[in-house]
Design an enzyme around this catalytic site. Structure first.
Site, short mmCIF file in Angstrom:
data_model
loop_
_atom_site.label_atom_id
_atom_site.label_comp_id
_atom_site.label_asym_id
_atom_site.label_seq_id
_atom_site.Cartn_x
_atom_site.Cartn_y
_atom_site.Cartn_z
N VAL A 74 0.84 -1.21 0.00
CA VAL A 74 0.00 0.00 0.00
C VAL A 74 0.87 1.25 0.00
O VAL A 74 0.74 2.12 -0.87
CB VAL A 74 -0.95 0.00 1.22
CG1 VAL A 74 -1.67 1.32 1.34
CG2 VAL A 74 -1.96 -1.12 1.06
N THR B 37 -3.65 -10.43 12.10
CA THR B 37 -4.66 -10.99 13.00
C THR B 37 -3.94 -11.50 14.24
O THR B 37 -2.88 -12.13 14.14
CB THR B 37 -5.40 -12.15 12.30
OG1 THR B 37 -5.89 -11.66 11.06
CG2 THR B 37 -6.54 -12.68 13.13
N GLU C 64 -7.35 2.63 2.15
CA GLU C 64 -6.94 2.45 0.75
C GLU C 64 -7.79 1.36 0.10
O GLU C 64 -7.96 0.29 0.66
CB GLU C 64 -5.45 2.07 0.71
CG GLU C 64 -4.89 1.98 -0.68
CD GLU C 64 -5.27 3.17 -1.54
OE1 GLU C 64 -4.90 4.30 -1.21
OE2 GLU C 64 -5.98 2.98 -2.56
N ALA D 64 -6.63 -2.33 -5.57
CA ALA D 64 -6.57 -3.80 -5.67
C ALA D 64 -5.19 -4.15 -6.21
O ALA D 64 -4.73 -3.52 -7.17
CB ALA D 64 -7.65 -4.31 -6.61
N LYS E 10 -14.30 0.65 5.03
CA LYS E 10 -13.25 -0.19 4.43
C LYS E 10 -13.50 -1.67 4.76
O LYS E 10 -13.45 -2.53 3.87
CB LYS E 10 -11.88 0.26 4.97
CG LYS E 10 -10.73 -0.60 4.57
CD LYS E 10 -10.49 -0.63 3.08
CE LYS E 10 -9.54 -1.73 2.71
NZ LYS E 10 -9.31 -1.86 1.30
N CYS F 54 -6.14 -9.09 2.61
CA CYS F 54 -7.18 -8.31 3.29
C CYS F 54 -8.49 -9.03 3.57
O CYS F 54 -9.04 -8.89 4.67
CB CYS F 54 -7.50 -7.06 2.46
SG CYS F 54 -6.10 -5.96 2.36
P1 NAI Z 1 3.06 -4.80 3.97
O1 NAI Z 1 3.39 -5.89 4.91
O2 NAI Z 1 3.39 -4.99 2.53
O3 NAI Z 1 3.78 -3.44 4.44
C1 NAI Z 1 3.81 -2.98 5.75
C2 NAI Z 1 5.22 -2.43 6.01
O4 NAI Z 1 5.22 -1.74 7.25
C3 NAI Z 1 6.31 -3.49 6.09
O5 NAI Z 1 7.29 -3.26 5.10
C4 NAI Z 1 6.89 -3.32 7.52
O6 NAI Z 1 8.28 -3.56 7.57
C5 NAI Z 1 6.51 -1.89 7.82
N1 NAI Z 1 6.46 -1.56 9.25
C6 NAI Z 1 5.80 -2.21 10.24
N2 NAI Z 1 5.96 -1.57 11.40
C7 NAI Z 1 6.70 -0.46 11.14
C8 NAI Z 1 7.19 0.61 11.93
N3 NAI Z 1 6.92 0.69 13.24
N4 NAI Z 1 7.94 1.56 11.34
C9 NAI Z 1 8.23 1.50 10.02
N5 NAI Z 1 7.79 0.52 9.22
C10 NAI Z 1 7.03 -0.46 9.76
O7 NAI Z 1 1.51 -4.48 4.14
P2 NAI Z 1 0.50 -3.80 3.09
O8 NAI Z 1 -0.07 -4.80 2.18
O9 NAI Z 1 1.14 -2.59 2.51
O10 NAI Z 1 -0.65 -3.39 4.07
C11 NAI Z 1 -0.51 -2.32 5.00
C12 NAI Z 1 -1.88 -2.04 5.55
O11 NAI Z 1 -2.77 -1.64 4.50
C13 NAI Z 1 -2.56 -3.23 6.22
O12 NAI Z 1 -3.34 -2.77 7.29
C14 NAI Z 1 -3.47 -3.78 5.15
O13 NAI Z 1 -4.54 -4.47 5.71
C15 NAI Z 1 -3.91 -2.49 4.46
N6 NAI Z 1 -4.31 -2.64 3.07
C16 NAI Z 1 -3.68 -3.48 2.22
C17 NAI Z 1 -4.08 -3.59 0.89
C18 NAI Z 1 -3.38 -4.50 -0.05
O14 NAI Z 1 -3.89 -4.68 -1.16
N7 NAI Z 1 -2.26 -5.09 0.28
C19 NAI Z 1 -5.17 -2.79 0.35
C20 NAI Z 1 -5.74 -1.89 1.30
C21 NAI Z 1 -5.32 -1.84 2.61
#
Ligand code: NAI
Length: 516
Positions: free
Chosen positions: A48, A126, A193, A196, A252, A308
């Protein structure tokens, strides 16, 4: 005389314009951030954070965007030619802005301190232990990000919730920030966000809507307006919706629950189609042409996946239970149950058709990502299907155009829910699954195999040379299409025994039980 008058009039006009110019300049100087570039910082450089911020940087050249993460390999990858995620069109966007107004960095605190707007897009896994285990969202990463923001901030900030979170999280974050604020003003917004994966850049360029939730106070409304102004660089005003904080958070979860529910509905129909001889593609086409229903998200498949859908529904279920609404919780739980049922049903079909055993038989798995055009494997149905077949002692040969061997081995050995933690914090099993080989070609995967399973709808699988595949397989040669992308009749003509979800069954399969 007339000429003198005209000259005099011109002089007056010039003087008037000069004065006006001065007033305008003075007013502009009083605007906030005059002379200072607006700075955005996004915590979390994932699926994201990365694409969203890249598009903001592209569309707002006058805004400086820093994407920060605690994961050094992830940031290194964002700064290299091999981006950490595969997303069509992303490379071009990043190349255009990186080093100009888009920066990827591990200096989390520095960039947060400098920013006017801080997006938080960290993991929200989760919970696997304690209260709400298996359902509730684990907000550890969110909370630690919020405490760090409070710690390092020296100027007022807008903090934007971009991660998907339970309803009322913003309120909790607000409490953390204000109790540690040292007099700094924080405004919390929820800006979930909706992109997709696989079409993220297209979705970000032309979103159906941007949703911004905020407090309905003068400061809250001002913060909403500031974020709206960012998106207004490219999103039409009527597509930017503003709500209160909790409506944005719940919207969301609700949107994902509705989308997943459509898939489970058509998948439930697919089981009935197989039992009755109806064809699920024909049924979903007929249903989808009703303009009140619409055609999208009505493809039957082996099941939904992705980071998600399941997580957000579990979250929703937990919130319903906590609010004393067990019937509502039960209703949404069923969406996940049907998804699990669909994956089990698929495995049972494979095993039952192949004389009730796949022990030591080579089964080719085409596709491992949770859908086409992404390398993301989080909650992919392929994991459960592969584990099911391995449980029956099959040997698997897996090919996916975007997923690495390392990732597949991780996925098949990791515990449920562990994938949703930053990479370096994921508990790893020291062993690999020996019965699994990962190859880089569909023909190699299917050579000498007893069966082929399509688990991701990659376009390249539609145009494979099926005759060549058939010739190189053990006989009888079985073909299980978990995505309904192949021409069933053509494959039957070649000689395959074909199962395609929700389609009329081969005589061979008719008496085979699909459910354990
Ligand atoms: P992701 O796992 O790809 O990215 C999250 C990032 O945050 C990781 O790189 C991690 O190292 C970093 N991180 C964690 N704690 C941190 C901290 N304290 N300081 C700095 N960096 C930190 O996850 P993704 O897919 O980007 O999802 C993020 C959020 O967005 C989740 O809540 C997800 O449910 C939501 N989301 C995801 C979508 C998707 O299509 N993947 C779409 C819409 C929402």
């Amino acid at each position: 005389m007339r000429r003198i008058n005209e000259k005099f009039g011109m002089r007056n006009l010039r003087g008037f314009l000069k004065g006006l110019n001065k007033i305008i300049k003075f007013q502009i100087q009083r605007l906030p951030n005059r002379g200072k570039m607006v700075k955005i910082c996004c915590i979390g450089a994932g699926y994201v954070g990365g694409p969203t911020m890249a598009v903001i940087a592209l569309k707002c050249p006058k805004i400086e965007v820093a994407v920060v993460d605690i994961s050094v390999p992830r940031i290194n990858a964002w700064n290299s030619d091999q981006l950490p995620i595969y997303e069509p069109g992303l490379d071009e966007v990043v190349k255009q802005c990186r080093g100009k107004n888009l920066f990827f960095s591990t200096e989390v605190e520095k960039h947060v301190a400098e920013a006017d707007i801080v997006f938080v897009s960290v993991n929200t896994p989760t919970k696997t232990r304690g209260l709400g285990a298996g359902k509730a969202a684990d907000l550890t990463y969110w909370e630690s990000a919020a405490r760090m923001i409070a710690d390092v901030s020296k100027s007022d900030k807008i903090v934007v919730e971009k991660s998907t979170v339970p309803v009322k999280t913003a309120e909790a974050i607000e409490k953390i920030l204000t109790h540690n604020s040292k007099g700094i003003n924080f405004q919390i917004l929820s800006n979930p966000e909706f992109l997709a994966e696989g079409t993220a850049i297209k979705d970000l360029f032309k979103p159906d809507r941007v949703l911004i939730g905020g407090r309905e106070t003068p400061e809250g409304l001002k913060a909403v307006k500031a974020l709206k102004d960012v998106y207004a660089h490219w999103v039409p005003e009527e597509n930017i919706l503003t709500t209160n904080l909790w409506s944005a958070e719940l919207s969301k979860l609700a949107a994902n629950a509705f989308l997943a529910q459509r898939i489970s509905s058509v998948n439930a129909m697919s089981a009935l189609c197989e039992a009755t001889g109806a064809d699920v593609s024909q049924v979903s086409y007929a249903v989808g042409t009703d303009s009140r229903i619409g055609p999208k998200f009505l493809n039957a498949s082996v099941g939904f996946g992705g980071s998600c859908f399941q997580k957000d529904i579990l979250n929703l279920v937990y919130i319903c239970e906590c609010n004393g609404l067990p019937e509502v919780a039960e209703y949404w739980k069923q969406v996940i149950k049907i998804n699990d049922y669909q994956k089990t049903r698929f495995v049972n079909r494979v095993v039952a058709s192949m004389f009730n055993t796949v022990a030591n038989k080579k089964v080719a798995i085409l596709g491992f990502a949770f859908k086409k055009d992404t390398g993301d494997t989080r909650e992919t149905p392929a994991i459960d299907v592969c584990k099911g077949l391995l449980g029956d002692k099959a040997r698997l040969s897996i090919y996916d155009p975007q997923v690495t061997e390392d990732q597949i081995q991780r996925d098949l050995t990791m515990n449920k829910f562990d994938w949703d933690h930053p990479l370096h914090l994921q508990p790893m099993s020291p062993t690999t699954v020996k019965q699994v080989s990962v190859v880089w070609d569909a023909y190699e995967a299917t050579k000498d195999a007893h069966a082929v399973c399509i688990l991701t709808e990659w376009d390249e699988f539609k145009t494979l040379d099926f005759q060549r595949i058939y010739d190189n397989m053990q006989k009888p040669a079985f073909f299980f299409d978990g995505r309904n992308i192949i021409n069933v009749n053509k494959l039957r003509e070649i000689g395959f025994i074909v199962y395609s979800i929700g389609k009329p069954l081969d005589a061979w399969l008719k008496d085979m039980p699909a459910v354990a």
